[in-house]
Design a protein around this motif. Structure first.
Motif, PDB file in Angstrom:
ATOM      1  N   UNK A 246       0.861  -1.182   0.000  1.00  0.00           N
ATOM      2  CA  UNK A 246       0.000   0.000   0.000  1.00  0.00           C
ATOM      3  C   UNK A 246       0.895   1.228   0.000  1.00  0.00           C
ATOM      4  N   UNK A 247       0.410   2.297  -0.655  1.00  0.00           N
ATOM      5  CA  UNK A 247       1.234   3.485  -0.823  1.00  0.00           C
ATOM      6  C   UNK A 247       0.766   4.613   0.098  1.00  0.00           C
ATOM      7  N   UNK A 248       1.723   5.340   0.661  1.00  0.00           N
ATOM      8  CA  UNK A 248       1.371   6.589   1.338  1.00  0.00           C
ATOM      9  C   UNK A 248       2.573   7.529   1.311  1.00  0.00           C
ATOM     10  N   UNK A 249       2.401   8.663   0.633  1.00  0.00           N
ATOM     11  CA  UNK A 249       3.469   9.665   0.552  1.00  0.00           C
ATOM     12  C   UNK A 249       3.123  10.837   1.456  1.00  0.00           C
ATOM     13  N   UNK A 250       4.164  11.457   1.981  1.00  0.00           N
ATOM     14  CA  UNK A 250       3.945  12.512   2.972  1.00  0.00           C
ATOM     15  C   UNK A 250       4.871  13.694   2.725  1.00  0.00           C
ATOM     16  N   UNK A 251       4.296  14.884   2.826  1.00  0.00           N
ATOM     17  CA  UNK A 251       5.095  16.109   2.657  1.00  0.00           C
ATOM     18  C   UNK A 251       4.821  17.075   3.790  1.00  0.00           C
ATOM     19  N   UNK A 252       5.859  17.792   4.167  1.00  0.00           N
ATOM     20  CA  UNK A 252       5.710  18.866   5.151  1.00  0.00           C
ATOM     21  C   UNK A 252       5.656  20.190   4.397  1.00  0.00           C
ATOM     22  N   UNK A 253       4.636  20.978   4.667  1.00  0.00           N
ATOM     23  CA  UNK A 253       4.521  22.303   4.058  1.00  0.00           C
ATOM     24  C   UNK A 253       4.468  23.342   5.174  1.00  0.00           C
ATOM     25  N   UNK A 254       5.131  24.448   4.963  1.00  0.00           N
ATOM     26  CA  UNK A 254       5.234  25.456   6.020  1.00  0.00           C
ATOM     27  C   UNK A 254       4.605  26.771   5.590  1.00  0.00           C
ATOM     28  N   UNK A 255       3.577  27.178   6.323  1.00  0.00           N
ATOM     29  CA  UNK A 255       2.915  28.449   6.051  1.00  0.00           C
ATOM     30  C   UNK A 255       3.634  29.585   6.768  1.00  0.00           C
ATOM     31  N   UNK A 256       3.249  30.796   6.425  1.00  0.00           N
ATOM     32  CA  UNK A 256       3.950  31.964   6.978  1.00  0.00           C
ATOM     33  C   UNK A 256       3.420  32.382   8.350  1.00  0.00           C
ATOM     34  N   UNK A 257       2.359  31.717   8.831  1.00  0.00           N
ATOM     35  CA  UNK A 257       1.912  32.000  10.177  1.00  0.00           C
ATOM     36  C   UNK A 257       0.756  32.974  10.297  1.00  0.00           C
ATOM     37  N   UNK A 258      -0.250  32.858   9.424  1.00  0.00           N
ATOM     38  CA  UNK A 258      -1.471  33.665   9.579  1.00  0.00           C
ATOM     39  C   UNK A 258      -2.460  32.819  10.368  1.00  0.00           C
ATOM     40  N   UNK A 259      -3.088  33.403  11.385  1.00  0.00           N
ATOM     41  CA  UNK A 259      -4.007  32.637  12.223  1.00  0.00           C
ATOM     42  C   UNK A 259      -5.104  31.979  11.390  1.00  0.00           C
ATOM     43  N   UNK A 260      -5.635  32.731  10.418  1.00  0.00           N
ATOM     44  CA  UNK A 260      -6.768  32.231   9.648  1.00  0.00           C
ATOM     45  C   UNK A 260      -6.374  31.031   8.780  1.00  0.00           C
ATOM     46  N   UNK A 261      -5.099  30.844   8.529  1.00  0.00           N
ATOM     47  CA  UNK A 261      -4.663  29.679   7.753  1.00  0.00           C
ATOM     48  C   UNK A 261      -4.813  28.382   8.543  1.00  0.00           C
ATOM     49  N   UNK A 262      -5.194  28.473   9.818  1.00  0.00           N
ATOM     50  CA  UNK A 262      -5.558  27.275  10.575  1.00  0.00           C
ATOM     51  C   UNK A 262      -6.969  26.825  10.232  1.00  0.00           C
ATOM     52  N   UNK A 263      -7.765  27.726   9.713  1.00  0.00           N
ATOM     53  CA  UNK A 263      -9.119  27.353   9.273  1.00  0.00           C
ATOM     54  C   UNK A 263      -8.961  26.462   8.034  1.00  0.00           C
ATOM     55  N   UNK A 264      -9.679  25.353   8.018  1.00  0.00           N
ATOM     56  CA  UNK A 264      -9.336  24.295   7.058  1.00  0.00           C
ATOM     57  C   UNK A 264      -9.392  24.704   5.582  1.00  0.00           C
ATOM     58  N   UNK A 265     -10.373  25.528   5.209  1.00  0.00           N
ATOM     59  CA  UNK A 265     -10.472  25.863   3.779  1.00  0.00           C
ATOM     60  C   UNK A 265      -9.408  26.899   3.398  1.00  0.00           C
TER      61      UNK A 265
END
Ligand SMILES: Cc1cc2nc3c(=O)[nH]c(=O)nc-3n(C[C@H](O)[C@H](O)[C@H](O)COP(=O)(O)O)c2cc1C
Ligand code: SF4
Length: 505
Positions: A246-265
């Motif tokens: 079974x396949x599963x690939x994973x990446x780490x992405x780093x945002x710039x730190x805006x609070x609203x970017x925690x909101x899922x959409x």
């Protein structure tokens, strides 16, 4: 002899790197064979840097340790804390999600496995997707990121959604005030998150995962990036997860730190390289999420709890807790407290017990005036509400919310009008700007609170009206929940808003 020195950001901020270097130098000077392990934190921040020595007698703690203490540490003349797991703050916990944090070398996958790691995934690999989802439903796990939505139901929706490609997103944005549990896992037990995400992938049929973290977490990001590399090398992720085909690939992405970017959409927009603006729902991310594909968005703690559920069984997990708040919650205690840190316990402990007993009351020794639970959008709870048991429905019934379970304590010197103003200002600064009640309402809210401060008798009613508009008319919880801290401050601490205030000054 093995010596553990935390690599956790809080411990490092308190000098852990210098202490580790001093231990190395002292051991070399004495010709001693010492292995230094940079572990995660045990979560007792007031004891950091909390160093542990492991020898034939077991593990003994010393802390907070300074560079000057190092010779005495080797002479055996330094006072020890003894077994750190017997320190009352630690001993009173039920650690399921955080079972290994601070105990193991976070980047040693064999150490991880020796302490129960991968057992959950090995079990999940034998199960059908339906059974995996059923297990999560049985556990009663609810999203630890804020809303408390049942994780199993979210996964079930994605499992049945149509899409050639599905995604798992770990929301590690952790922007709430007084919260640090996500960071602690990334630094102290990163494989548990990876394992949880792989199980989520098997459960819903997703072959790709993203961890969305923030730039303010450089240590967590560095440790986690290394963990991904090791996981790939050891076949925990990649084309053939633990030999299962079974396949599963994973990446780490780093945002710039805006609070609203925690909101899922908003987070998904950011992941897609767009501006972090909230999307209207529906469609739910479960149907049309990242790149318009069915997507699970879960908080880091929700995903990091999955391996324990599969290792120990859903019923074992569901046996802890209170009512519909099942299992344990890693509660993050911060602000003006004697014993700040991470306290994982079954839902149900009254707030007052957490504040006065576990946290030891205020660090200043003054009476507690207010406790904000649930981040910048959480209500301020006065001591009269300290009987409230820690549970989603129980807090909701008291006009509060649990959110990501950050508790910030204030003593009687706090000015609650200023705290209400801060909440509005926070919303104004962090607003994504998409809807009027939040974008403009928060600015007007700051002005209205200033009018109250200047004794305008009409302003309190205007503020209540504005809060009502924001609550009902905002597209997401940033604008919609800002009234919680504002109105709780106004309701519970009317003296701080009294018109006489300015006149008397
Ligand atoms: C303004 C705002 C900020 C949010 N920040 C976070 C966050 O930092 N981490 C998080 O997991 N969820 C955050 N959420 C909630 C997410 O939108 C989403 O509900 C959550 O990640 C779902 O995961 P869960 O079901 O595991 O809780 C935020 C929501 C709003 C409205
Ligand atoms: S409530 Fe605020 S943050 Fe949320 S969508 Fe509207 S403007 Fe954006």
């Amino acid at each position: 002899m093995r010596i553990y020195v935390p690599l956790d950001a809080a411990a490092k901020a308190l000098g852990a790197d210098d202490v580790a270097a001093a231990i190395r130098a002292e051991a070399d000077a004495r010709g001693l064979d010492v292995e230094i392990v940079r572990n995660g934190t045990r979560g007792m921040v007031w004891l950091e840097p909390l160093v542990e020595i492991e020898d034939a007698d077991g593990r003994r703690g010393y802390g907070p340790l300074t560079v000057d203490d190092v010779p005495a540490l080797f002479d055996g003349t330094l006072e020890t804390l003894g077994d750190v797991e017997k320190i009352p703050f630690f001993a009173r916990q039920t650690r399921l999600t955080f079972a290994r944090c601070g105990l193991i070398d976070p980047l040693n996958i064999d150490d991880y496995e020796a302490h129960g790691g991968l057992a959950g995934l090995r079990r999940a690999i034998q199960m059908t997707s339906e059974n995996i989802v059923e297990e999560v439903k049985t556990s009663g796990l609810r999203g630890r990121g804020g809303a408390g939505f049942p994780t199993g139901i979210k996964w079930e929706t994605v499992l049945h959604a149509k899409g050639a490609q599905k995604y798992i997103i770990c929301n590690a944005d952790e922007g709430d005030s007084g919260t640090f549990a996500d960071r602690m896992i990334m630094e102290g037990d990163p494989f548990v998150l990876i394992e949880g995400m792989v199980i989520a992938g098997l459960g819903v049929g997703a072959t790709k995962g993203y961890v969305y973290s923030r730039s303010e977490y450089p240590d967590a990001n560095a440790v986690f990036a290394e963990a991904i590399g090791i996981a790939l090398e050891r076949g925990l992720i990649g084309p053939d997860v633990l030999g299962s085909d079974r396949r599963f690939d994973l990446e780490l992405r780093i945002g710039a730190g805006a609070y609203v970017c925690g909101e899922e959409t908003s987070l998904m927009n950011s992941l897609e390289g767009k501006r972090g603006v909230v999307r209207a729902k529906p469609p739910l991310p479960a149907y049309r999420g990242l790149f318009n594909r069915p997507t699970v968005v879960n908080n880091l703690l929700s995903l990091a709890t999955i391996p324990a559920i599969f290792e120990k069984g859903a019923e074992h997990y569901a046996d802890f807790g209170l009512g519909r708040s099942k299992g344990t919650m890693p509660i993050q205690i911060a602000g003006n407290v004697k014993y700040g840190g991470l306290f994982e316990t079954a839902f149900g402990m009254p707030l007052g017990e957490l504040v006065n007993e576990i946290a030891g009351g205020t660090a200043s020794g003054r009476p507690v005036k207010a406790v904000q639970v649930g981040g910048p959008l959480g209500a301020y709870m006065p001591p009269e509400k300290f009987d409230t048991p820690f549970g989603y429905e129980e807090f909701d019934g008291q006009g509060g919310l649990i959110g990501h379970a950050g508790i910030v304590v204030f003593d009687d010197t706090v000015d609650m009008l200023q705290m209400a103003r801060f909440a509005m200002e926070f919303c104004a600064i962090e607003s994504c700007g998409k809807c009027t009640p939040c974008r403009i309402g928060a600015v007007r809210g700051v002005e209205t609170i200033d009018r109250i401060a200047h004794g305008d008798p009409d302003a309190p009613a205007l503020l209540a009206d504005l809060c009502e508009t924001m609550r009902g008319g905002s597209l997401c919880a940033l604008g919609g929940f800002t009234p919680f801290p504002v109105m709780s401050a106004l309701t519970h601490f009317p003296d701080d808003f009294a018109p006489a205030r300015e006149a008397a000054e």
